[in-house]
Design an enzyme around this catalytic site. Structure first.
Site, PDB file in Angstrom:
ATOM      1  N   HIS A  48       0.856  -1.195   0.000  1.00  0.00           N
ATOM      2  CA  HIS A  48       0.000   0.000   0.000  1.00  0.00           C
ATOM      3  C   HIS A  48       0.887   1.240   0.000  1.00  0.00           C
ATOM      4  O   HIS A  48       1.714   1.427   0.905  1.00  0.00           O
ATOM      5  CB  HIS A  48      -0.927  -0.001   1.221  1.00  0.00           C
ATOM      6  CG  HIS A  48      -2.075  -0.955   1.077  1.00  0.00           C
ATOM      7  ND1 HIS A  48      -2.612  -1.654   2.125  1.00  0.00           N
ATOM      8  CD2 HIS A  48      -2.794  -1.311  -0.032  1.00  0.00           C
ATOM      9  CE1 HIS A  48      -3.625  -2.394   1.673  1.00  0.00           C
ATOM     10  NE2 HIS A  48      -3.747  -2.212   0.363  1.00  0.00           N
ATOM     11  N   ALA A  49       0.680   2.075  -0.996  1.00  0.00           N
ATOM     12  CA  ALA A  49       1.623   3.155  -1.284  1.00  0.00           C
ATOM     13  C   ALA A  49       1.837   4.108  -0.106  1.00  0.00           C
ATOM     14  O   ALA A  49       2.961   4.503   0.187  1.00  0.00           O
ATOM     15  CB  ALA A  49       1.126   3.932  -2.501  1.00  0.00           C
ATOM     16  N   ARG A  50       0.764   4.482   0.564  1.00  0.00           N
ATOM     17  CA  ARG A  50       0.863   5.548   1.569  1.00  0.00           C
ATOM     18  C   ARG A  50       1.423   5.078   2.902  1.00  0.00           C
ATOM     19  O   ARG A  50       1.682   5.897   3.786  1.00  0.00           O
ATOM     20  CB  ARG A  50      -0.512   6.149   1.791  1.00  0.00           C
ATOM     21  CG  ARG A  50      -1.559   5.176   2.349  1.00  0.00           C
ATOM     22  CD  ARG A  50      -2.943   5.792   2.262  1.00  0.00           C
ATOM     23  NE  ARG A  50      -3.995   4.876   2.666  1.00  0.00           N
ATOM     24  CZ  ARG A  50      -5.291   5.171   2.576  1.00  0.00           C
ATOM     25  NH1 ARG A  50      -5.668   6.326   2.070  1.00  0.00           N
ATOM     26  NH2 ARG A  50      -6.206   4.311   2.970  1.00  0.00           N
ATOM     27  N   GLU A  51       1.648   3.786   3.054  1.00  0.00           N
ATOM     28  CA  GLU A  51       2.081   3.248   4.346  1.00  0.00           C
ATOM     29  C   GLU A  51       3.608   3.268   4.410  1.00  0.00           C
ATOM     30  O   GLU A  51       4.279   2.233   4.419  1.00  0.00           O
ATOM     31  CB  GLU A  51       1.474   1.845   4.531  1.00  0.00           C
ATOM     32  CG  GLU A  51      -0.054   1.913   4.533  1.00  0.00           C
ATOM     33  CD  GLU A  51      -0.771   0.570   4.385  1.00  0.00           C
ATOM     34  OE1 GLU A  51      -0.107  -0.480   4.449  1.00  0.00           O
ATOM     35  OE2 GLU A  51      -2.005   0.582   4.196  1.00  0.00           O
ATOM     36  N   ARG A  62      -3.145   4.858  -2.246  1.00  0.00           N
ATOM     37  CA  ARG A  62      -3.093   3.505  -1.662  1.00  0.00           C
ATOM     38  C   ARG A  62      -2.769   2.409  -2.692  1.00  0.00           C
ATOM     39  O   ARG A  62      -2.066   1.451  -2.405  1.00  0.00           O
ATOM     40  CB  ARG A  62      -4.460   3.223  -1.037  1.00  0.00           C
ATOM     41  CG  ARG A  62      -4.726   1.788  -0.608  1.00  0.00           C
ATOM     42  CD  ARG A  62      -6.113   1.701   0.030  1.00  0.00           C
ATOM     43  NE  ARG A  62      -6.552   0.335   0.229  1.00  0.00           N
ATOM     44  CZ  ARG A  62      -6.413  -0.358   1.362  1.00  0.00           C
ATOM     45  NH1 ARG A  62      -5.810   0.198   2.395  1.00  0.00           N
ATOM     46  NH2 ARG A  62      -6.862  -1.589   1.468  1.00  0.00           N
ATOM     47  N   ASN A 103      -3.903  -5.385  -2.455  1.00  0.00           N
ATOM     48  CA  ASN A 103      -4.254  -6.307  -1.374  1.00  0.00           C
ATOM     49  C   ASN A 103      -5.721  -6.751  -1.423  1.00  0.00           C
ATOM     50  O   ASN A 103      -6.254  -7.276  -0.457  1.00  0.00           O
ATOM     51  CB  ASN A 103      -3.936  -5.690  -0.009  1.00  0.00           C
ATOM     52  CG  ASN A 103      -3.475  -6.741   0.994  1.00  0.00           C
ATOM     53  OD1 ASN A 103      -2.816  -7.723   0.614  1.00  0.00           O
ATOM     54  ND2 ASN A 103      -3.838  -6.572   2.260  1.00  0.00           N
ATOM     55  N   ARG A 104      -6.336  -6.542  -2.572  1.00  0.00           N
ATOM     56  CA  ARG A 104      -7.642  -7.145  -2.874  1.00  0.00           C
ATOM     57  C   ARG A 104      -7.541  -7.986  -4.150  1.00  0.00           C
ATOM     58  O   ARG A 104      -8.512  -8.542  -4.601  1.00  0.00           O
ATOM     59  CB  ARG A 104      -8.708  -6.048  -3.109  1.00  0.00           C
ATOM     60  CG  ARG A 104      -8.954  -5.137  -1.933  1.00  0.00           C
ATOM     61  CD  ARG A 104      -9.638  -5.859  -0.774  1.00  0.00           C
ATOM     62  NE  ARG A 104      -9.838  -4.953   0.349  1.00  0.00           N
ATOM     63  CZ  ARG A 104      -8.918  -4.695   1.296  1.00  0.00           C
ATOM     64  NH1 ARG A 104      -7.750  -5.314   1.271  1.00  0.00           N
ATOM     65  NH2 ARG A 104      -9.175  -3.859   2.282  1.00  0.00           N
ATOM     66  N   HIS A 162       2.347  -3.671   6.816  1.00  0.00           N
ATOM     67  CA  HIS A 162       1.457  -2.541   6.525  1.00  0.00           C
ATOM     68  C   HIS A 162       1.505  -1.563   7.699  1.00  0.00           C
ATOM     69  O   HIS A 162       2.119  -1.811   8.719  1.00  0.00           O
ATOM     70  CB  HIS A 162       0.008  -3.019   6.394  1.00  0.00           C
ATOM     71  CG  HIS A 162      -0.289  -3.865   5.196  1.00  0.00           C
ATOM     72  ND1 HIS A 162      -1.165  -3.471   4.216  1.00  0.00           N
ATOM     73  CD2 HIS A 162       0.141  -5.104   4.826  1.00  0.00           C
ATOM     74  CE1 HIS A 162      -1.272  -4.415   3.297  1.00  0.00           C
ATOM     75  NE2 HIS A 162      -0.486  -5.431   3.638  1.00  0.00           N
ATOM     76  N   SER A 163       0.780  -0.453   7.543  1.00  0.00           N
ATOM     77  CA  SER A 163       0.456   0.392   8.680  1.00  0.00           C
ATOM     78  C   SER A 163      -0.943   0.928   8.414  1.00  0.00           C
ATOM     79  O   SER A 163      -1.371   0.964   7.257  1.00  0.00           O
ATOM     80  CB  SER A 163       1.450   1.544   8.828  1.00  0.00           C
ATOM     81  OG  SER A 163       1.283   2.496   7.802  1.00  0.00           O
ATOM     82  N   TYR A 164      -1.731   1.376   9.382  1.00  0.00           N
ATOM     83  CA  TYR A 164      -1.335   1.449  10.764  1.00  0.00           C
ATOM     84  C   TYR A 164      -2.354   0.679  11.604  1.00  0.00           C
ATOM     85  O   TYR A 164      -3.309   0.125  11.060  1.00  0.00           O
ATOM     86  CB  TYR A 164      -1.320   2.944  11.195  1.00  0.00           C
ATOM     87  CG  TYR A 164      -2.692   3.602  11.101  1.00  0.00           C
ATOM     88  CD1 TYR A 164      -3.503   3.684  12.221  1.00  0.00           C
ATOM     89  CD2 TYR A 164      -3.190   4.099   9.892  1.00  0.00           C
ATOM     90  CE1 TYR A 164      -4.770   4.256  12.134  1.00  0.00           C
ATOM     91  CE2 TYR A 164      -4.452   4.660   9.814  1.00  0.00           C
ATOM     92  CZ  TYR A 164      -5.237   4.734  10.939  1.00  0.00           C
ATOM     93  OH  TYR A 164      -6.490   5.271  10.838  1.00  0.00           O
ATOM     94  N   TYR A 224     -11.482  -6.468   9.706  1.00  0.00           N
ATOM     95  CA  TYR A 224     -12.704  -6.535   8.904  1.00  0.00           C
ATOM     96  C   TYR A 224     -12.458  -7.588   7.836  1.00  0.00           C
ATOM     97  O   TYR A 224     -11.314  -7.945   7.562  1.00  0.00           O
ATOM     98  CB  TYR A 224     -13.034  -5.188   8.235  1.00  0.00           C
ATOM     99  CG  TYR A 224     -11.835  -4.473   7.645  1.00  0.00           C
ATOM    100  CD1 TYR A 224     -11.214  -4.933   6.490  1.00  0.00           C
ATOM    101  CD2 TYR A 224     -11.300  -3.347   8.263  1.00  0.00           C
ATOM    102  CE1 TYR A 224     -10.112  -4.292   5.959  1.00  0.00           C
ATOM    103  CE2 TYR A 224     -10.181  -2.697   7.746  1.00  0.00           C
ATOM    104  CZ  TYR A 224      -9.596  -3.175   6.596  1.00  0.00           C
ATOM    105  OH  TYR A 224      -8.492  -2.564   6.087  1.00  0.00           O
ATOM    106  N   GLU A 242       0.253  -4.767  10.995  1.00  0.00           N
ATOM    107  CA  GLU A 242      -0.083  -3.338  10.950  1.00  0.00           C
ATOM    108  C   GLU A 242       0.793  -2.652  11.991  1.00  0.00           C
ATOM    109  O   GLU A 242       0.604  -2.840  13.192  1.00  0.00           O
ATOM    110  CB  GLU A 242      -1.569  -3.097  11.282  1.00  0.00           C
ATOM    111  CG  GLU A 242      -2.551  -3.772  10.342  1.00  0.00           C
ATOM    112  CD  GLU A 242      -2.725  -3.057   9.002  1.00  0.00           C
ATOM    113  OE1 GLU A 242      -2.084  -2.009   8.781  1.00  0.00           O
ATOM    114  OE2 GLU A 242      -3.492  -3.574   8.173  1.00  0.00           O
TER     115      GLU A 242
END
Ligand code: 0X9
Ligand code: ZN
Length: 434
Positions: A186-189, A244, A261-262, A315-317, A367, A390
């Site tokens: 995920h790009a923003r993490e 993301r 990640n989907r 990943h985060s967060y 989730y 995370e």
């Protein structure tokens, strides 16, 4: 005699972020009924909502970023369904401080030595700097009989090469079992690639000659791919900090990106925590495994998965140590093995600065979301100990964790990883190989 000759400090800020987040808020929303939750999900495109956290079950809250243009209308709709709303982050731009840049060149804090590559670990590096780091580690003379080998997993949608480092201790058992770690899906993490780099550095140099690290390396070869979504990461650094997905130019509509990640081809299902809409941040892709970045991991794990005891994707967060499944609330038959090994990790994390990580299955603790790499690693490639981590924090900074928090975040997780690997190995093979 060599003395410290000073500090080479060349920090070029790659470029500024064009997209600003002035007045953007992150709201925590508690809906009253499942039908209301669906209504909020359906508002994603209309109000350009960015879901930072989805509810883990129907009566749990969610966290959503909303821009000032859409705030009022969105709040009206929430009022109409009688949802409880509180503000978690008042102004997202306020936390985009000077730490939020990707550094284009190495920031050398000291000479390379037998204790360190010389690269600073408290910096968010750009894609090209991360590549340079991996190349430098592979070329370095490492202590403790360590060897680092550069391997290529493939290329991204926009043609960037995706590399990983294999770290192996010569002189220990031949044909060791292996551990795979990836970051930056995920790009923003951003703290994810930074943490994987920290792990490479600690494993390659073991600067304090820590006995537990030596034991780990006597038992396992470790493969680390710090940045498997380079296009998204680059875009997050140059234009849109909270990006993301990857950067596929989707044919329908005018929207970019697939949520990698989907997209993994095991129990793939856009209806479960993903989306069929190319404009959604959770777009699952046109078909399972459609994305080159997904295929890079899938192909590698399908060809080599039987050599690996563990797969960890960083990943985060949220501070969680999650195991499959993500597509269903059912648990794998060996879930207690995964849970126990993760608990060792959690406890070692807490021992450093008291940070609390939650351990459990991703559907039950976070989730449901199908098409994740962790589910694929376990269900598709047969790797027993498969996890999504995370990292910090719990929402104060969220994705925009200041660079000053990279080292504590990475150090505690690395301690957790070493403890986890010990419990895993002992469970699988007894306590040999110390
Ligand atoms: O939603 C995700 O992809 C992960 N959380 S994040 O906030 N980093 O985006 C959690 C993935 C858990 N694993 C699966 N759902 N398979
Ligand atoms: Zn993520």
């Amino acid at each position: 005699m060599f003395v410290h000759i000073g500090i080479l400090f060349v920090l070029l800020q790659s470029s500024y972020c064009v997209e600003r987040y002035d007045g953007h808020k992150v709201l925590e929303i508690l809906h009253k009924a499942e039908s209301d939750f669906i209504k909020i999900l359906e508002m994603e495109l209309k109000y350009k909502l960015d879901f930072w956290k989805l509810p883990k079950h129907v009566d749990d809250s969610m966290k959503v970023r909303v821009s000032p243009e859409h705030l009022e209308d969105f709040l009206h709709e929430l009022e109409a369904i009688n949802a409880d709303v509180s503000t978690m982050i008042e102004n997202v731009q306020d936390i985009m401080d000077e730490h939020q840049v990707q550094s284009e060149v190495p920031v050398l804090h000291r000479r390379a030595s037998s204790y360190s590559s010389g690269w600073s670990l408290n910096v968010y590096y750009s894609y090209s700097s991360i590549l340079n780091y991996l190349t430098a580690i592979a070329a370095a003379t490492l202590p403790n009989n360590m060897t680092a080998t550069l391997e290529t997993l493939g290329t991204s949608y926009e043609g960037r090469v995706v590399r990983m480092i294999k770290l192996s201790k010569a002189g220990s058992a031949a044909n060791k079992r292996k551990i795979f770690i990836d970051g930056g899906i995920h790009a923003r993490e951003w703290v994810s690639p930074a943490t994987v780099i920290y792990m490479i550095e600690m494993l390659a140099y073991n600067p304090n000659n820590n006995a537990s690290i030596n034991t780990l390396l006597n038992r396992y070869d470790v493969y680390l791919a710090p940045l498997i979504n380079p296009d998204g990461y680059q875009y997050s650094g140059s234009s849109y900090r909270l990006w993301r997905k990857n950067r596929r130019n989707n044919p329908q509509g005018n929207c970019y990106g697939v949520d990698l990640n989907r997209n993994f081809p095991f129990q793939w299902d856009p209806i479960i925590g993903g989306s069929n809409s190319p404009c959604s941040d959770l777009f699952s892709g046109a078909t399972p495994g459609s994305e080159p970045e997904t295929a890079n991991i899938v192909n590698y794990l399908m060809a080599n998965g039987d050599l690996f005891d563990a797969y960890l994707t960083i990943h985060s967060y949220g501070q969680m140590w999650l195991y499959p499944w993500g597509y269903t609330s059912a648990l794998p038959s060996d879930h207690s093995d995964l849970h126990n090994a993760a608990l060792s990790g959690k406890n070692a994390i807490a021992a450093y600065q008291g940070m609390s990580y939650l351990v459990g299955s991703s559907t039950n603790e976070l989730y449901a979301a199908a098409g994740g790499s962790d589910d694929f690693a376990k269900g598709g490639a047969g790797i027993k100990y498969s996890y999504t981590i995370e990292l910090r924090d719990q929402g104060d900074y969220g994705f925009q964790l200041p660079a000053t928090l990279i080292i504590p975040t990475a150090k505690e997780f690395f301690d957790g990883f070493v403890a986890f690997a010990d419990t895993m190995y002992t469970h699988l093979y007894g306590s040999s190989g110390k």
